[in-house]
Design an enzyme around this catalytic site. Sequence first.
Site, mmCIF file in Angstrom:
data_model
loop_
_atom_site.group_PDB
_atom_site.id
_atom_site.type_symbol
_atom_site.label_atom_id
_atom_site.label_comp_id
_atom_site.label_asym_id
_atom_site.label_seq_id
_atom_site.Cartn_x
_atom_site.Cartn_y
_atom_site.Cartn_z
ATOM 1 N N SER A 35 -35.590 -0.291 52.734
ATOM 2 C CA SER A 35 -34.389 -1.036 53.105
ATOM 3 C C SER A 35 -34.092 -1.007 54.600
ATOM 4 O O SER A 35 -33.311 -1.820 55.083
ATOM 5 C CB SER A 35 -33.179 -0.492 52.349
ATOM 6 O OG SER A 35 -32.957 0.878 52.663
ATOM 7 N N ASP A 328 -22.919 1.164 56.216
ATOM 8 C CA ASP A 328 -22.437 1.296 54.835
ATOM 9 C C ASP A 328 -22.619 2.684 54.239
ATOM 10 O O ASP A 328 -22.551 2.841 53.024
ATOM 11 C CB ASP A 328 -23.128 0.254 53.941
ATOM 12 C CG ASP A 328 -24.644 0.452 53.875
ATOM 13 O OD1 ASP A 328 -25.158 1.428 54.461
ATOM 14 O OD2 ASP A 328 -25.315 -0.372 53.231
ATOM 15 N N HIS A 331 -27.090 2.960 55.850
ATOM 16 C CA HIS A 331 -27.796 2.030 56.731
ATOM 17 C C HIS A 331 -26.986 1.847 58.012
ATOM 18 O O HIS A 331 -25.793 2.147 58.040
ATOM 19 C CB HIS A 331 -28.008 0.675 56.045
ATOM 20 C CG HIS A 331 -28.763 0.767 54.763
ATOM 21 N ND1 HIS A 331 -28.135 0.678 53.534
ATOM 22 C CD2 HIS A 331 -30.079 0.966 54.515
ATOM 23 C CE1 HIS A 331 -29.044 0.806 52.572
ATOM 24 N NE2 HIS A 331 -30.222 0.981 53.142
#
Length: 358
Positions: A35, A328, A331
């Site tokens: 991610s 968040d 990240h």
Amino acid sequence: MNNLLRFAHHLLLLLCYLRPSSSSRYDALFNFGDSMSDTGNVQISTLPYGMTFFGNATGRCSDGRLVIDFIAQELGLPLLPPSQEDHDFRRGANFAVVAATTLAFDFFNDRDLSKGLWVNASLHLQIDRFRRLLPSICGAAQECKEFLRRSLFIVGEFGGNDYSTALFFARPVGEVSTFVPHVIDALRHGVERLIELGAVDLVVPGVLPVGCFPLYLTNYRSLDPDDYGPRTGCARRYNALSWLHNTLLRRALDQLRRKHPAVSIRYADYYSQIIDIAVDPSKYGFTDGALRTCCGGGDNIYNYDQKRRCNEKNYTVCANVSTHVNWDGIHMTEAAHRVIADGWLRGPYVDPPILSSS
């Protein structure tokens, strides 16, 4: 004499103009990872993800661009298209997948952890997809060899999800640290597979100091102040796991360099860079610190709550995203990605830097 000087001056200008720039060194960029660098292989989010640059969610786990986006732009290449969609991949492709692990499904299944995996996209499978796509990108084997010699490969970050899969199921850090040699072996093997396919210029990032993530700081809070770094506020035992991974990775990359002396294999030091930001975030323009979440919500110093995560019920978004490092809880913001990319492109966190002529 004046005419001679003018001629020399014009010749110097001409040589500077004709000299290839750093950004022209690569015809294509290929990325593998999770991610931290997925640009749309997994579409899991809606706004406010993507709000800063794109104006809509693109699958990126940030408010805007990722490190790989800034690298592509600096190299004069298009933003990398996700490999699982139908695109022209002659300028590059992104094989990264949100939640991807380095290790295969069986490793976690054997340890009763497979229920924590929701994608099957290990490094091995990402490279398999790249190998299958190659003929459509560059043609016959010899043509591909020449093409790949002019391509840059970013292999990672890998490892974070291998460890979090176990940590999120309350496995002790000591047990999870036994995964590290397996992860490093898989990374070493993956880099060698890419070299066998024709890669000659690779950047391999280490893992981030996860003890600096608001998610870990909130969910695994300790009452002992000695469990936190006095200068960063990060959780020491989780950063020690990251440090172990990076130490063994650097050792493995040294071995690969000796085995493949004609190949450039560079380490990207996420860890040191983020620690430096955490020690003095204001030096980089982050006036809201490094450990406080921008998007989400929580009645604590980290502004994180597992029940109020970004884009879920009752979440909020900070007024100025550019002053935050963390987006968040796990990240980073586009602003942080820009700083990190600059450290890779120009140094000192990739040596030699990506934009160097070496």
